[in-house]
Design an enzyme around this catalytic site. Structure first.
Site, PDB file in Angstrom:
ATOM      1  N   ASN A  59       0.833  -1.213   0.000  1.00  0.00           N
ATOM      2  CA  ASN A  59       0.000   0.000   0.000  1.00  0.00           C
ATOM      3  C   ASN A  59       0.866   1.261   0.000  1.00  0.00           C
ATOM      4  OD1 ASN A  59      -2.243  -1.617   0.196  1.00  0.00           O
ATOM      5  ND2 ASN A  59      -2.557  -1.296   2.392  1.00  0.00           N
ATOM      6  N   ASN A 198       0.239   5.599  14.394  1.00  0.00           N
ATOM      7  CA  ASN A 198      -1.014   6.297  14.664  1.00  0.00           C
ATOM      8  C   ASN A 198      -1.134   6.402  16.184  1.00  0.00           C
ATOM      9  OD1 ASN A 198      -2.141   3.916  15.682  1.00  0.00           O
ATOM     10  ND2 ASN A 198      -3.134   3.393  13.735  1.00  0.00           N
ATOM     11  N   GLY A 262      -3.675   5.188   6.596  1.00  0.00           N
ATOM     12  CA  GLY A 262      -2.367   5.474   7.197  1.00  0.00           C
ATOM     13  C   GLY A 262      -1.237   5.194   6.211  1.00  0.00           C
ATOM     14  N   ASP A 263      -1.381   4.141   5.422  1.00  0.00           N
ATOM     15  CA  ASP A 263      -0.356   3.811   4.426  1.00  0.00           C
ATOM     16  C   ASP A 263      -0.301   4.891   3.340  1.00  0.00           C
ATOM     17  OD1 ASP A 263       0.062   1.400   5.786  1.00  0.00           O
ATOM     18  OD2 ASP A 263      -1.520   0.403   4.643  1.00  0.00           O
ATOM     19  N   GLY A 298     -11.471  -0.109  -0.440  1.00  0.00           N
ATOM     20  CA  GLY A 298     -10.240  -0.884  -0.586  1.00  0.00           C
ATOM     21  C   GLY A 298      -9.010  -0.117  -0.137  1.00  0.00           C
TER      22      GLY A 298
END
Ligand code: RIB
Length: 312
Positions: A59, A198, A262-263, A298
């Site tokens: 990702n 995070n 986050g990615d 996704g």
């Protein structure tokens, strides 16, 4: 006399794409969309099922490539159908997959439940990722050529640590996402330049539930920390400038799926820093990328392209 027209200003040249190497996981995400995630022991009927290429490493690679980086992925897929699909999804995003091994056995899978608020819960089965226990021949040379090495904790710690050490040896910036949160060996932290947890990971790593106190505690181990705070934005703190810098989140409606947000943030952040943007500006840009990603379904499929980030 007709005035001479003012010359048209030359367009600002696009910055050279920063070279980013990701050493990390690839998973096929098996995603069930439900109104409300089941409690322990409960069975619920979902609405839809999708298979989506994911994995925290892959990702971040896709996010960085779409944001404008020149990206190489180091890791492994299995010799199954998922592996073939994971590899071609990365290549389709313009990522160099020459250093992505094909291992005997199944690819990594992530079993994900996404509810109507866009929240998720995930079980990861490492598969081929678990076989990446160190660097392979040629990986160090690939890392050497990069501006930054992106790392997460979905590969065995021995591989993550070896990658970080190699990067540090060659002056390559290491950006580590400590997810899923786990105790890390001191050698890994010692070779990390920027840690991006995070708020939950920061709390798990330090035992402090105030994200700012947690970030301060993490400065004992690494020189720079960006804590992502979900809808509240992100905060940066460093040993050189211990006063925190807060960057608000870019507002996002509707939120349909937060998987991979986050990615997306980390991939875009790495590109922005590689282009020389100062940290607060890079965080704002990365926030815009994450805001776009949560509006789509996704993980890798939700990641925005550079033009969309700039436009937002
Ligand atoms: O960060 C999101 C990712 O975590 C998913 O794509 C899934 O594969 C898990 O690794």
């Amino acid at each position: 006399m007709t005035p001479t027209p003012a010359p048209t200003p030359a367009p600002t040249p696009a910055p050279a794409p920063p070279a980013i190497v990701v050493l990390g996981s690839t998973n096929m995400d098996l995603v069930a969309y439900v109104a409300k995630a089941p409690a322990g022991g409960e069975t619920v009927t979902g609405r839809e099922f999708r298979t989506v290429p994911g994995g925290k490493g892959a990702n971040q690679a896709v996010a960085a490539a779409r944001a404008g980086g020149e990206v190489t992925m180091i890791g492994a897929v299995g010799n199954d159908d998922f592996g073939t699909r994971l590899r071609s999804a990365l290549a389709h995003s313009g990522i160099d997959t020459d250093s992505l091994r094909t291992a005997e056995g199944p690819s990594g899978t992530a079993h994900i439940v996404v509810d109507d608020d866009g929240g998720n819960s995930i079980v990861v089965i490492p598969g081929a990722n678990g076989l990446v226990t160190g660097l392979a021949c040629g990986d160090e040379a690939v890392i050497t050529s990069a501006y930054a090495l992106l790392l997460q904790l979905e590969l065995p710690l021995s591989a993550v640590t070896a990658g970080a050490r190699a990067a540090r040896l060659h002056g390559v910036r290491t950006i580590l996402t400590p997810a899923p949160a786990a105790p890390m060996p001191p050698e890994l932290l010692a070779a990390t330049d920027l840690l991006v947890p995070n708020e939950h990971e920061a709390a798990a790593l330090t035992g402090r539930h105030d994200p700012l106190l947690a970030a301060r505690a993490l400065l004992d181990d690494v020189p720079e920390v960006v804590v992502t705070l979900g809808a509240a934005g992100s905060a940066y703190i460093s040993r050189d400038a211990p006063e925190p810098v807060f960057v608000p989140a870019v507002r996002s409606r509707p939120v349909v799926d937060t998987t991979g947000a986050g990615d997306t943030f980390v991939g875009a952040l790495a590109v922005a820093l590689g282009e020389g943007k100062p940290m607060p500006e890079a965080m704002r840009w990365a926030s815009a990328a994450a805001a776009l990603s949560v509006q789509r379904h996704g993980a890798s499929t939700s990641m925005p392209y550079r033009q969309e980030i700039d436009a937002l």
